[in-house]
Design a protein around this motif. Structure first.
Motif, PDB file in Angstrom:
ATOM      1  N   ARG A  62       0.863  -1.192   0.000  1.00 31.86           N
ATOM      2  CA  ARG A  62       0.000   0.000   0.000  1.00 31.86           C
ATOM      3  C   ARG A  62       0.893   1.233   0.000  1.00 31.86           C
ATOM      4  O   ARG A  62       1.961   1.212   0.633  1.00 31.86           O
ATOM      5  N   ALA A 153      -8.190 -11.023  -2.475  1.00 33.66           N
ATOM      6  CA  ALA A 153      -8.424  -9.573  -2.361  1.00 33.66           C
ATOM      7  C   ALA A 153      -9.916  -9.254  -2.520  1.00 33.66           C
ATOM      8  O   ALA A 153     -10.300  -8.080  -2.583  1.00 33.66           O
ATOM      9  N   LYS A 203      -2.291  -7.417  10.193  1.00 34.46           N
ATOM     10  CA  LYS A 203      -3.530  -6.731   9.774  1.00 34.46           C
ATOM     11  C   LYS A 203      -4.620  -6.942  10.818  1.00 34.46           C
ATOM     12  O   LYS A 203      -5.618  -7.633  10.580  1.00 34.46           O
ATOM     13  N   GLY A 383      -7.355 -12.389   4.962  1.00 38.74           N
ATOM     14  CA  GLY A 383      -8.551 -11.643   5.360  1.00 38.74           C
ATOM     15  C   GLY A 383      -9.815 -12.142   4.671  1.00 38.74           C
ATOM     16  O   GLY A 383     -10.879 -12.241   5.286  1.00 38.74           O
TER      17      GLY A 383
END
Ligand SMILES: Nc1ncnc2c1ncn2[C@@H]1O[C@H](COP(=O)(O)OP(=O)(O)O)[C@@H](O)[C@H]1O
Ligand SMILES: O=C(OP(=O)(O)O)[C@H](O)COP(=O)(O)O
Length: 408
Positions: A62, A153, A203, A383
């Motif tokens: 990022r 993602a 995260k 995630g």
């Protein structure tokens, strides 16, 4: 009928825009090979072998983070796995990218620059807003179809994930299909005995919201990594905060502390926290400290300690299912691998149902000589996979499903 249209359903000789997830650990500026390359290679190879013109999009890191880099190194690693040349253009949708796309012949493969170098990629927004960006409006007309292979993602509402499926007929790649099937089946599974989730990694924001949403589906959480320190902070210990030059804790604390406090209050019995932590001692060796003895945070804690591993391992052995999301320490450094490897070894020794997720975390399996076959499923998603366990839809996948139903 499959949930999605897949790459087996593509019209012949298509110009295909493909979204992969090649987000990888970066060392000395270079992407480190990992399962994401190997698994996505199959999609790329099948598309190229079928004679399509294949243009790949992916992200890395990022903006502002150390791992935010160009994808030039990724093209070479991917090419090794695909067994074909993968060209690279250092541009996302400017003149250079358009020229390289136009020049592509049947069966050729081109990787575009990191999608996150394009300002319109990241801010999360609705698919309609993302479809209306310059990025999507410029690239889409050059293609016949869009293929999403980036299951890992799919929890992000970024332009390359949710914008293109509104602009082009959308299909699922091989990884998207297999991860979706595995994770959906897991989400529906019922277990007779205790279900344990090991939560670590960096995260914390991704995992803390999911811990809340998982409710009673998980009987106990074993914590480490950044999320573990944030829970220790909420429990009154002087950890879970950034030392000078660090950017891991304070922002994530601000966003999550209310949820963390509520989880501790409501489900405290289900939460197991580290009783000791490891750090780099003055001589450069691993040193450990008991959490109860800490008056202030003076060191970066890079792993859970040996007493914690001894506490967690029996809980894993008596579990019917174990889900891992995130490493308990910086396992890439052997001195701080004990927590992560200790937990993985305990899982591997038992015949519980087990899933290890995360592009980074799953690398510990081969780094420390464990056998992938000792785990029920090794997901390249982190995630996204734990969010799937809650039964909550993933935005990018919903758009592929709608395309299958005849368009959004
Ligand atoms: N205490 C810690 N401090 C800093 N980094 C940590 C710590 N514990 C674990 N990590 C890092 O977390 C990374 C994995 O986290 P994350 O990116 O959230 O998971 P994944 O990509 O596997 O889904 C590992 O590469 C590991 O080095
Ligand atoms: O590596 C990823 O997620 P993961 O760390 O949860 O496995 C995905 O590429 C998503 O990246 P992001 O978390 O920077 O949006």
């Amino acid at each position: 009928m499959s949930t999605f249209q897949t790459i087996d359903d593509l019209p012949a000789d298509s110009r295909v825009l493909v979204r992969l997830d090649l987000n990888s650990p970066i060392e000395d500026g270079e992407p480190q090979d990992n399962r994401r390359f190997e698994r996505h290679a199959r999609t790329v190879r099948d598309l190229a072998d079928a004679g399509h013109r294949v243009v790949l999009m992916a992200h890395q890191g990022r903006p502002g983070r150390d791992d935010f880099t160009s994808l030039s190194g990724h093209a070479a690693v991917l090419a090794d796995h695909v067994g074909r040349e993968v060209d690279f253009v250092a541009d996302t949708y400017g003149e250079d990218a358009l020229a390289a796309i136009e020049a592509l012949e049947a069966g050729e493969v081109l990787l575009l620059e990191n999608t996150r170098m394009c300002d319109e990629e990241l801010p999360e927004a609705s698919p309609a807003e993302k479809a209306d960006t310059e990025f999507v409006r410029t690239l889409a007309p050059l293609f016949d179809v869009y293929v999403n292979d980036a299951y890992s993602a799919a929890h992000r509402k970024h332009a390359s994930l949710v914008g293109f499926p509104l602009a082009l007929p959308a299909y699922a790649g091989r990884v998207m299909e297999s991860e979706y099937e595995a994770n959906t089946a897991i989400a529906r599974k019922e277990f007779d005995g205790p279900v344990t989730m090991v939560v670590g990694g960096t995260k914390a924001t991704d995992v803390i919201g999911v811990m809340d949403a998982l409710g009673d589906r998980v009987d106990r959480f074993l914590l480490g990594g950044v999320a573990g320190e944030l829970f220790l902070r909420a429990a009154g210990h002087p950890v879970g905060r950034d030392l000078e030059g660090m950017d891991l804790f304070d922002e994530q604390w601000d966003v999550n502390h209310e949820t963390v406090e509520a989880i501790l209050e409501e489900r405290g019995d289900a939460i197991r926290l580290a009783i000791d932590l490891a750090y780099e001692g003055a001589d450069g060796d691993r040193a450990e400290v008991r959490v109860a003895d800490l008056d202030e945070k003076t060191d970066a804690y890079l792993d859970v300690g040996s007493a914690t591993v001894a506490d967690y391992a029996p809980l894993i052995r008596e579990s019917d299912a174990v889900f891992v999301k995130g490493a308990l320490g910086v396992f890439e450094d052997e001195r701080f691998a004990d927590g992560t490897v200790g937990v993985l070894e305990a899982i591997a020794e038992t015949d519980c149902f087990s899933v290890v997720g995360g592009g980074d975390t799953s690398r510990a399996i081969e780094m420390y000589g464990l056998d992938e076959d000792d785990f029920s499923h090794v997901s390249i998603a982190g995630g996204a996979y734990i969010r799937a366990l809650t039964g909550e839809p993933l935005p990018a996948i919903e758009l592929l499903r709608r395309a299958d139903d005849g368009g959004a």
